[in-house]
Design a protein around this motif. Structure first.
Motif, PDB file in Angstrom:
ATOM      1  N   LYS A 191       5.839   6.578  -1.101  1.00 55.75           N
ATOM      2  CA  LYS A 191       4.449   6.240  -0.770  1.00 55.75           C
ATOM      3  C   LYS A 191       4.256   4.782  -0.370  1.00 55.75           C
ATOM      4  N   LEU A 192       5.257   3.935  -0.557  1.00 59.71           N
ATOM      5  CA  LEU A 192       5.100   2.496  -0.323  1.00 59.71           C
ATOM      6  C   LEU A 192       4.566   2.133   1.059  1.00 59.71           C
ATOM      7  N   PRO A 193       5.117   2.674   2.152  1.00 56.99           N
ATOM      8  CA  PRO A 193       4.585   2.286   3.472  1.00 56.99           C
ATOM      9  C   PRO A 193       3.094   2.581   3.629  1.00 56.99           C
ATOM     10  N   GLU A 194       2.643   3.746   3.132  1.00 57.60           N
ATOM     11  CA  GLU A 194       1.223   4.093   3.213  1.00 57.60           C
ATOM     12  C   GLU A 194       0.380   3.149   2.363  1.00 57.60           C
ATOM     13  N   LEU A 195       0.867   2.843   1.152  1.00 49.89           N
ATOM     14  CA  LEU A 195       0.121   1.979   0.238  1.00 49.89           C
ATOM     15  C   LEU A 195      -0.015   0.564   0.791  1.00 49.89           C
ATOM     16  N   ILE A 196       1.018   0.078   1.499  1.00 52.78           N
ATOM     17  CA  ILE A 196       0.948  -1.264   2.108  1.00 52.78           C
ATOM     18  C   ILE A 196      -0.062  -1.240   3.254  1.00 52.78           C
ATOM     19  N   LYS A 197      -0.078  -0.151   4.047  1.00 54.35           N
ATOM     20  CA  LYS A 197      -1.051  -0.020   5.147  1.00 54.35           C
ATOM     21  C   LYS A 197      -2.476  -0.020   4.632  1.00 54.35           C
ATOM     22  N   GLU A 198      -2.703   0.720   3.539  1.00 55.34           N
ATOM     23  CA  GLU A 198      -4.054   0.836   2.975  1.00 55.34           C
ATOM     24  C   GLU A 198      -4.484  -0.423   2.236  1.00 55.34           C
ATOM     25  N   GLY A 199      -3.557  -1.287   1.915  1.00 56.51           N
ATOM     26  CA  GLY A 199      -3.882  -2.535   1.228  1.00 56.51           C
ATOM     27  C   GLY A 199      -3.849  -2.424  -0.287  1.00 56.51           C
ATOM     28  N   ILE A 200      -3.350  -1.320  -0.804  1.00 59.15           N
ATOM     29  CA  ILE A 200      -3.244  -1.144  -2.258  1.00 59.15           C
ATOM     30  C   ILE A 200      -2.056  -1.930  -2.778  1.00 59.15           C
ATOM     31  N   ALA A 201      -0.945  -1.903  -2.037  1.00 59.65           N
ATOM     32  CA  ALA A 201       0.241  -2.686  -2.386  1.00 59.65           C
ATOM     33  C   ALA A 201       0.310  -3.897  -1.466  1.00 59.65           C
TER      34      ALA A 201
END
Length: 145
Positions: free
Chosen positions: A81-91
Motif C-alpha cells: 500500500k505504500l505507493p498509494e499512501l504516499i500519493k494520498e499524503g498519508i505517508a
C-alpha cells in the motif's frame, strides 16, 4: 428366558397388574417426583454420587473492557500500500525514510508477516516482536503511541 405368554395376559384379573400397591402407580409420587425434583432434598445423595457438579459455578468471565482485539496489519500489506499512501499524503517521505502512522489508516497493531524493502518509521499502538525485528533490519524505526 423367553415367555410364551405376555406378562399382561398372565396378570389379567389381578387388581394392580404387578405394580405393588395401587397408589404407587399414580403420578410421580412413588419415585419422589419427576426429573430433578428433590435434588436439594430427598435426592441429595443421588446428586452427590452421580452429578456432583450439578450445583455451583466454576471459573469466571473476564470483563469485556479488559479483552483486547486490536485491528492488525502485516508488514507485507503495508509494503504493497505504500505507493498509494504516499500519493494520498498519508505517508511522508523524508530523506531516505518513509514515515507512516498506522492508526491513520485504521489499524492498531503491526504484525511481521511479509517483507519490507525500504526503511520505514512506523507509528502504532502495538508491534509484534517479529515486526520490530524486520523493521530494524531494514533500517527503520518503530514508535509506540
Amino acid at each position: 428366558m423367553i415367555r410364551k405368554r405376555k406378562k399382561i395376559t398372565k396378570m389379567r384379573g389381578s387388581r394392580t397388574v404387578g405394580g405393588g400397591s395401587s397408589k404407587k402407580r399414580r403420578g410421580a409420587g412413588h419415585r419422589g417426583g419427576r426429573g430433578q425434583a428433590g435434588g436439594h432434598k430427598h435426592h441429595w445423595t443421588w446428586i452427590v454420587k452421580y452429578d456432583p457438579e450439578h450445583f455451583g459455578k466454576r471459573g469466571f468471565k473476564r470483563p469485556r473492557k479488559l479483552l483486547k482485539d486490536p485491528k492488525t496489519i502485516n508488514l507485507g500489506e503495508i509494503q504493497e500500500k505504500l505507493p498509494e499512501l504516499i500519493k494520498e499524503g498519508i505517508a511522508k517521505k523524508e530523506k531516505n525514510i518513509i514515515i507512516l502512522d498506522v492508526t491513520s489508516i485504521g489499524y492498531e497493531k503491526v504484525l511481521g508477516r511479509g517483507k519490507i524493502t525500504e526503511p520505514l518509521h512506523l507509528k502504532a499502538h502495538e508491534f509484534s516482536t517479529k515486526a520490530e525485528k524486520k523493521i530494524e533490519e531494514a533500517g527503520g524505526k518503530t514508535e509506540t503511541i
